[in-house]
Design a protein around this motif. Structure first.
Motif, short mmCIF file in Angstrom:
data_model
loop_
_atom_site.label_atom_id
_atom_site.label_comp_id
_atom_site.label_asym_id
_atom_site.label_seq_id
_atom_site.Cartn_x
_atom_site.Cartn_y
_atom_site.Cartn_z
N LYS A 11 0.83 -1.21 0.00
CA LYS A 11 0.00 0.00 0.00
C LYS A 11 0.87 1.26 0.00
O LYS A 11 0.53 2.25 -0.66
CB LYS A 11 -0.93 -0.01 1.20
CG LYS A 11 -1.98 1.07 1.19
CD LYS A 11 -2.96 0.90 2.34
CE LYS A 11 -4.04 1.94 2.28
NZ LYS A 11 -5.02 1.78 3.37
N ARG A 28 -5.42 5.95 -8.06
CA ARG A 28 -4.54 5.03 -7.32
C ARG A 28 -3.83 4.17 -8.36
O ARG A 28 -4.46 3.41 -9.08
CB ARG A 28 -5.35 4.15 -6.38
CG ARG A 28 -6.26 4.89 -5.43
CD ARG A 28 -5.51 5.55 -4.32
NE ARG A 28 -6.47 6.12 -3.36
CZ ARG A 28 -6.15 6.62 -2.21
NH1 ARG A 28 -4.89 6.66 -1.83
NH2 ARG A 28 -7.07 7.11 -1.41
N TYR A 178 -9.67 1.45 -0.12
CA TYR A 178 -9.60 2.90 0.14
C TYR A 178 -11.02 3.43 0.27
O TYR A 178 -11.92 2.96 -0.35
CB TYR A 178 -8.91 3.64 -1.01
CG TYR A 178 -7.43 3.37 -1.12
CD1 TYR A 178 -6.53 4.03 -0.29
CD2 TYR A 178 -6.94 2.50 -2.07
CE1 TYR A 178 -5.16 3.82 -0.41
CE2 TYR A 178 -5.58 2.28 -2.20
CZ TYR A 178 -4.70 2.94 -1.37
OH TYR A 178 -3.35 2.73 -1.50
#
Length: 178
Positions: A11, A28, A178
């Motif tokens: 992450k 992302r 997320y």
């Protein structure tokens, strides 16, 4: 190293790009993590472990265009399984089946070669991202149209606020939310 530590490391390597591809979106980016060899190793280990535990009867791993391709071959090779791609319209040779699906700004089409999946073959679908759910839903429909049985799907990143999971009628595993 524990799975939680591996996930945190992975992450920490995922890139955040504000206002891409348009203003107001925080993109992302899995490619940022893939430039790190340790993140690549952890990602492979986590995906393979999850599929072994949850979908041990899988027979084929289907990857979605385009980042899912990076993952399905990696997973299939590690597990001794076959793999197949789902691509955008016009990208595959030979006879194909197709499914049209809705995008935020219009429509698109996914295709798969007709001989990619055997009847009743147990399929796990893999992709890098679950956002609104349109592409994963279309891929599930396409696999079923090809005669396969979708036993589950796995994504690296899930954007929970977009509620894509709600559109999916099979089990979905996500490594990072997320």
């Amino acid at each position: 190293m524990s799975n939680e530590e591996k996930l945190e490391y992975l992450k920490s390597r995922i890139g955040d790009f504000p206002d891409f591809p348009k203003k107001g979106i925080l993109f992302r980016d899995i490619f940022s993590a893939l430039t790190d060899p340790l993140a690549c190793r952890y990602l492979k280990e986590l995906l393979v472990q999850q599929i072994k535990q949850k979908y041990s009867d899988a027979e084929i791993i289907v990857g979605l265009e385009s980042r899912g391709f990076l993952l399905n071959l990696l997973i299939a090779t590690e597990l001794g399984l076959s793999c197949a791609p789902v691509r955008k319209k016009g990208k595959l040779p030979g006879e194909v089946i197709s499914v049209e699906y809705e995008l935020e700004y219009g429509k698109d089409t996914f295709e798969m070669q007709t001989n990619a999946i055997k009847k009743n073959q147990k399929v796990v679908i893999v992709d890098d991202l679950l956002a609104t759910g349109g592409s994963l839903k279309a891929a599930i429909e396409l696999v079923r149209k090809a005669g396969g049985t979708v036993i589950g799907s796995i994504v690296v990143i899930e954007l929970e606020d977009l509620a894509g999971r709600d559109k999916i009628d099979c089990d979905v595993l996500s490594l990072i939310k997320y």
